[in-house]
Design a protein around this motif. Sequence first.
Motif, PDB file in Angstrom:
ATOM      1  N   UNK A  25       0.838  -1.205   0.000  1.00 61.89           N
ATOM      2  CA  UNK A  25       0.000   0.000   0.000  1.00 61.89           C
ATOM      3  C   UNK A  25       0.868   1.249   0.000  1.00 61.89           C
ATOM      4  N   UNK A  26       1.960   1.217   0.781  1.00 60.11           N
ATOM      5  CA  UNK A  26       2.898   2.346   0.813  1.00 60.11           C
ATOM      6  C   UNK A  26       3.397   2.682  -0.583  1.00 60.11           C
ATOM      7  N   UNK A  27       3.809   1.679  -1.339  1.00 54.75           N
ATOM      8  CA  UNK A  27       4.372   1.945  -2.655  1.00 54.75           C
ATOM      9  C   UNK A  27       3.298   2.387  -3.652  1.00 54.75           C
ATOM     10  N   UNK A  28       2.071   1.920  -3.483  1.00 56.69           N
ATOM     11  CA  UNK A  28       0.974   2.427  -4.319  1.00 56.69           C
ATOM     12  C   UNK A  28       0.728   3.909  -4.045  1.00 56.69           C
ATOM     13  N   UNK A  29       0.828   4.278  -2.778  1.00 60.67           N
ATOM     14  CA  UNK A  29       0.639   5.684  -2.405  1.00 60.67           C
ATOM     15  C   UNK A  29       1.795   6.548  -2.915  1.00 60.67           C
ATOM     16  N   UNK A  34      -2.534   5.032  -5.964  1.00 55.24           N
ATOM     17  CA  UNK A  34      -3.650   5.520  -5.163  1.00 55.24           C
ATOM     18  C   UNK A  34      -3.503   7.036  -5.163  1.00 55.24           C
ATOM     19  N   UNK A  35      -4.399   7.728  -5.806  1.00 53.08           N
ATOM     20  CA  UNK A  35      -4.236   9.154  -6.062  1.00 53.08           C
ATOM     21  C   UNK A  35      -4.384   9.983  -4.776  1.00 53.08           C
ATOM     22  N   UNK A  36      -3.699  11.103  -4.695  1.00 54.57           N
ATOM     23  CA  UNK A  36      -3.851  12.006  -3.543  1.00 54.57           C
ATOM     24  C   UNK A  36      -5.310  12.387  -3.329  1.00 54.57           C
ATOM     25  N   UNK A  37      -5.778  12.274  -2.091  1.00 53.25           N
ATOM     26  CA  UNK A  37      -7.155  12.604  -1.766  1.00 53.25           C
ATOM     27  C   UNK A  37      -8.143  11.484  -1.999  1.00 53.25           C
ATOM     28  N   UNK A  38      -7.704  10.382  -2.584  1.00 56.78           N
ATOM     29  CA  UNK A  38      -8.607   9.274  -2.909  1.00 56.78           C
ATOM     30  C   UNK A  38      -8.994   8.508  -1.645  1.00 56.78           C
ATOM     31  N   UNK A  39     -10.276   8.141  -1.493  1.00 55.70           N
ATOM     32  CA  UNK A  39     -10.679   7.333  -0.340  1.00 55.70           C
ATOM     33  C   UNK A  39     -10.076   5.936  -0.426  1.00 55.70           C
ATOM     34  N   UNK A  40      -9.767   5.364   0.727  1.00 59.07           N
ATOM     35  CA  UNK A  40      -9.136   4.052   0.777  1.00 59.07           C
ATOM     36  C   UNK A  40     -10.110   3.059   1.399  1.00 59.07           C
ATOM     37  N   UNK A  67       2.437   9.865   7.317  1.00 55.37           N
ATOM     38  CA  UNK A  67       1.811  11.003   6.626  1.00 55.37           C
ATOM     39  C   UNK A  67       1.446  10.673   5.175  1.00 55.37           C
ATOM     40  N   UNK A  68       1.152   9.395   4.928  1.00 51.59           N
ATOM     41  CA  UNK A  68       0.742   8.993   3.587  1.00 51.59           C
ATOM     42  C   UNK A  68      -0.766   8.789   3.494  1.00 51.59           C
ATOM     43  N   UNK A  69      -1.416   8.542   4.636  1.00 48.20           N
ATOM     44  CA  UNK A  69      -2.876   8.493   4.679  1.00 48.20           C
ATOM     45  C   UNK A  69      -3.343   9.301   5.880  1.00 48.20           C
ATOM     46  N   UNK A  70      -4.608   9.682   5.844  1.00 51.98           N
ATOM     47  CA  UNK A  70      -5.201  10.422   6.960  1.00 51.98           C
ATOM     48  C   UNK A  70      -6.608   9.881   7.199  1.00 51.98           C
ATOM     49  N   UNK A  71      -6.967   9.719   8.459  1.00 53.95           N
ATOM     50  CA  UNK A  71      -8.285   9.190   8.812  1.00 53.95           C
ATOM     51  C   UNK A  71      -9.125  10.267   9.489  1.00 53.95           C
ATOM     52  N   UNK A  76     -13.846   8.224   7.089  1.00 58.30           N
ATOM     53  CA  UNK A  76     -13.006   7.178   6.532  1.00 58.30           C
ATOM     54  C   UNK A  76     -11.554   7.592   6.390  1.00 58.30           C
ATOM     55  N   UNK A  77     -10.812   6.797   5.634  1.00 56.29           N
ATOM     56  CA  UNK A  77      -9.378   6.997   5.430  1.00 56.29           C
ATOM     57  C   UNK A  77      -9.120   7.416   3.991  1.00 56.29           C
ATOM     58  N   UNK A  78      -8.191   8.361   3.818  1.00 56.31           N
ATOM     59  CA  UNK A  78      -7.898   8.918   2.498  1.00 56.31           C
ATOM     60  C   UNK A  78      -6.385   9.013   2.303  1.00 56.31           C
ATOM     61  N   UNK A  79      -5.964   8.928   1.042  1.00 65.49           N
ATOM     62  CA  UNK A  79      -4.567   9.221   0.714  1.00 65.49           C
ATOM     63  C   UNK A  79      -4.332  10.713   0.949  1.00 65.49           C
TER      64      UNK A  79
END
Length: 223
Positions: A25-29, A34-40, A67-71, A76-79
Amino acid sequence: MSNIAIPAELSEAPVSLAEQAYRDIRDRLIMLDIRPGEPINDGQLALELGIGRTPVREALKRLETDHLVVSYPRRGTFATIVDITELADVSELRRVLEPLAARKAAQSASDQSRRELAALAREIEGLGESAVDKRGLMAFDLNVHRLIYKAAGNPHLEDTLIRLDNLATRIWCLVLDKVPSVAGHIDEHVALLDAIVEGRADDAADLALGHISSFEQTIRAVL
């Protein structure tokens, strides 16, 4: 945007499902698959990775620390959004720590690490003969840095630099289509890797600093 496989780290023992999920998931981010701001969606990721939700949720907790995702409660959780203004702060730290890691790697890398770094240098030298696109080249960039950090032999330095390099790579990938070429940036690694392999600590530190400065200048030129 197609997925680009990041070369696996070499000479490493098997890892847990949570660690596997974290790295994938880290490398996709990082590569913005996984685009910036995209829901996960943790359920969807679990299906794609072929594992349960628990390892994915554990991975997402770690990625929030990176600091690669935020909940957000009830949302929910987002990139995370890629913040170009972070470039100066990230580069300030990397200009100090990257030369340190290169110097330590040149001084204390194991024979196995030196063989791996030398093999990677030769592989990069041959990239001109293959059709590797910009995103594929960025995968090599990530692998070079991660192997150098590991070879430095300081896990705290390694963890810090991986996080900084991840943030820097997201910025790079955001503007990748605007950069005329990244081949020269990747080619810079050959001299750096050779200096580390040969134990030339001062040269390795100088080359690492030049590489980071070149990265920042390239990004600023297209902003």
